[in-house]
Design an enzyme around this catalytic site. Sequence first.
Site, short mmCIF file in Angstrom:
data_model
loop_
_atom_site.label_atom_id
_atom_site.label_comp_id
_atom_site.label_asym_id
_atom_site.label_seq_id
_atom_site.Cartn_x
_atom_site.Cartn_y
_atom_site.Cartn_z
N ASP A 13 -18.76 4.70 -19.12
CA ASP A 13 -18.00 5.18 -17.95
C ASP A 13 -17.30 4.06 -17.20
O ASP A 13 -17.11 4.14 -15.98
CB ASP A 13 -18.92 5.94 -16.97
CG ASP A 13 -19.67 7.06 -17.65
OD1 ASP A 13 -19.04 7.76 -18.46
OD2 ASP A 13 -20.87 7.20 -17.40
N GLU A 14 -16.93 3.01 -17.89
CA GLU A 14 -16.29 1.87 -17.22
C GLU A 14 -14.81 2.14 -16.95
O GLU A 14 -14.17 1.42 -16.18
CB GLU A 14 -16.40 0.60 -18.09
CG GLU A 14 -17.81 0.12 -18.38
CD GLU A 14 -18.36 0.70 -19.68
OE1 GLU A 14 -17.74 1.65 -20.21
OE2 GLU A 14 -19.41 0.22 -20.14
N HIS A 41 -14.10 10.65 -21.56
CA HIS A 41 -13.12 9.68 -21.09
C HIS A 41 -12.14 10.43 -20.19
O HIS A 41 -11.50 11.38 -20.64
CB HIS A 41 -12.32 9.08 -22.24
CG HIS A 41 -13.12 8.17 -23.10
ND1 HIS A 41 -12.62 7.55 -24.21
CD2 HIS A 41 -14.39 7.76 -23.00
CE1 HIS A 41 -13.56 6.81 -24.75
NE2 HIS A 41 -14.65 6.93 -24.05
N THR A 130 -27.61 14.27 -23.59
CA THR A 130 -26.60 15.22 -23.13
C THR A 130 -26.67 16.51 -23.95
O THR A 130 -25.87 17.41 -23.76
CB THR A 130 -25.19 14.63 -23.27
OG1 THR A 130 -25.01 14.21 -24.62
CG2 THR A 130 -24.97 13.46 -22.33
N GLY A 303 -21.29 16.56 -15.46
CA GLY A 303 -21.21 16.71 -14.00
C GLY A 303 -22.41 16.12 -13.29
O GLY A 303 -22.54 16.20 -12.07
N ARG A 306 -24.05 10.19 -11.25
CA ARG A 306 -24.42 8.95 -11.93
C ARG A 306 -25.28 8.09 -11.03
O ARG A 306 -25.13 8.11 -9.80
CB ARG A 306 -23.15 8.17 -12.30
CG ARG A 306 -22.34 8.86 -13.38
CD ARG A 306 -21.03 8.13 -13.68
NE ARG A 306 -20.28 8.86 -14.69
CZ ARG A 306 -18.94 8.86 -14.78
NH1 ARG A 306 -18.22 8.17 -13.92
NH2 ARG A 306 -18.34 9.54 -15.71
N ASP A 334 -10.83 -0.93 -6.20
CA ASP A 334 -10.46 -0.22 -4.97
C ASP A 334 -11.65 0.50 -4.33
O ASP A 334 -11.70 0.66 -3.11
CB ASP A 334 -9.36 0.81 -5.28
CG ASP A 334 -9.74 1.75 -6.41
OD1 ASP A 334 -10.05 1.24 -7.51
OD2 ASP A 334 -9.77 2.98 -6.21
N GLY A 415 -6.93 1.89 -9.25
CA GLY A 415 -6.80 3.34 -9.11
C GLY A 415 -6.81 3.99 -10.47
O GLY A 415 -6.60 3.32 -11.49
P1 GDP Z 1 -14.76 5.97 -19.83
O1 GDP Z 1 -15.69 6.92 -20.52
O2 GDP Z 1 -15.15 4.55 -20.00
O3 GDP Z 1 -13.33 6.22 -20.18
O4 GDP Z 1 -14.89 6.26 -18.26
P2 GDP Z 1 -14.90 7.65 -17.48
O5 GDP Z 1 -13.65 8.35 -17.72
O6 GDP Z 1 -16.18 8.37 -17.72
O7 GDP Z 1 -15.01 7.15 -15.98
C1 GDP Z 1 -14.04 6.41 -15.37
C2 GDP Z 1 -13.55 7.18 -14.15
O8 GDP Z 1 -12.97 6.30 -13.23
C3 GDP Z 1 -12.47 8.19 -14.46
O9 GDP Z 1 -12.61 9.29 -13.59
C4 GDP Z 1 -11.17 7.45 -14.16
O10 GDP Z 1 -10.09 8.29 -13.79
C5 GDP Z 1 -11.60 6.61 -12.99
N1 GDP Z 1 -10.95 5.31 -12.88
C6 GDP Z 1 -10.64 4.44 -13.88
N2 GDP Z 1 -10.15 3.29 -13.37
C7 GDP Z 1 -10.17 3.44 -12.01
C8 GDP Z 1 -9.84 2.58 -10.91
O11 GDP Z 1 -9.44 1.44 -11.07
N3 GDP Z 1 -10.03 3.09 -9.65
C9 GDP Z 1 -10.50 4.35 -9.42
N4 GDP Z 1 -10.66 4.74 -8.16
N5 GDP Z 1 -10.83 5.17 -10.43
C10 GDP Z 1 -10.68 4.72 -11.71
#
Ligand code: GDP
Length: 424
Positions: A13-14, A41, A130, A303, A306, A334, A415
Amino acid sequence: MSNCAIVGINWGDEGKGRMVDLLTEHFDIVVRYQGGGNAGHTVINERGSFALHLLPSGIFRPGVVNVLGNGVAVDLENLWNEIRQVAEKGVEVTPENLWISDRASLLLPWHRSLDGLEEDRLAGKKFGSTKQGIAPFYSDKFQKKTILAGELLYPEHLENHARDLLEWKNLTLTGVYGAPPVSMEELMGWLNEFGTHLKPYIRNTGKALREAVEAGKRILFEAQLGSLRDLDYGIHPYTTSSNPIAAYAPVGAGLPSVHVDEIIGVVKAYSTCVGEGPFTCEWFGPEAEKLRQAGHEYGAKTGRPRRVGPIDLVATRYGVECQGATALALTKLDVLSYMDRIPVCAHYRLNGALTDDFPFPAVLEQAEPVLEYLEGWGCDISCVRRWEDLPEAARRYVEYVEQAIGCPFAYVSVGPERDAIIYR
Ligand code: GDP
């Protein structure tokens, strides 16, 4: 650079999907190389907001080919549903822009049932699955008791193989768990229904990818989850059942002899973790709730709220080492804007001594975080697009973290939108 892996440095979730969506501009092919539909993602771009589970994050870019490699757990039903969901928002998925490896194993409905049955059996000692069937799937794959996607193209062979597997699997379902057996009609009905939809997407992706490499095409390897969930290097047994590390990318993608040129590790500006297991930096109570809400930290798949805490430099440095990252992306900077001072876990205390080494899983629970504090910046930074326009305190935070973990941040995300990025 002819190829690149985008991988998670922490617990998942990065924001890998967001980085893949951004960087696909420079690539022709995006390949998922491990995992299944058990994580999500989130991608936000001009076409809308999407939670992808199995589809590679390059699916939104016209002209980009997306591949589910042989290392992926392909759940035909969930994949088909996901294709239809993105199609409703105008994203076309066709055999031209999505290829499924003929050597990818199929995650079958009984893998999902077994996941649930085993979590129920474990009761208070759950791993936090999950329940998407991932662990039972990979166990079966290593026992060579799975159906390969390519077998759908050979119906007679498929039926014989399915019958043998059914006989074997029913021994476990009924004998071990006391669950009802699966019938041949159910199994073949499922395979035929979803197989019919997805057969056109299946091909010898290894050959196609080799040809693409020879033709000079640029390939992006997309990981699911992060270093600390890696089956071999993560927080065993609270890991996933596959290898998210970049070293596995060529194997799981279908290009076993290729060298990964660049490895971009995605690091979150603070820590989050879904599910069970030791999480040294964890915050509880109102402090945790504030950070969780600021970062919208609720699982894309489940949902579930975390678990959250400050950035963990000990775990992150270890995560960078496991990945062999050549550059990093820092996401969600941010989100920290509301804090007057920013906590970082600089070291662990284990058995009374300070350590910077990530501990062996069995003793990780005993590690305590040693916190340091950096000055906050006290303003919204989500509109900033240039490094020099970031408040000095925010730049200091980024520089402090990269120095501590030994790898530079080439990107700082402020963001979720595609353009909310600072290139350094
Ligand atoms: P992934 O599985 O590594 O792709 O990550 P996830 O999608 O589970 O979680 C990342 C969440 O952070 C998503 O809801 C993105 O839209 C959001 N997100 C990613 N980068 C940023 C950021 O720089 N700022 C903010 N506020 N949200 C971000």
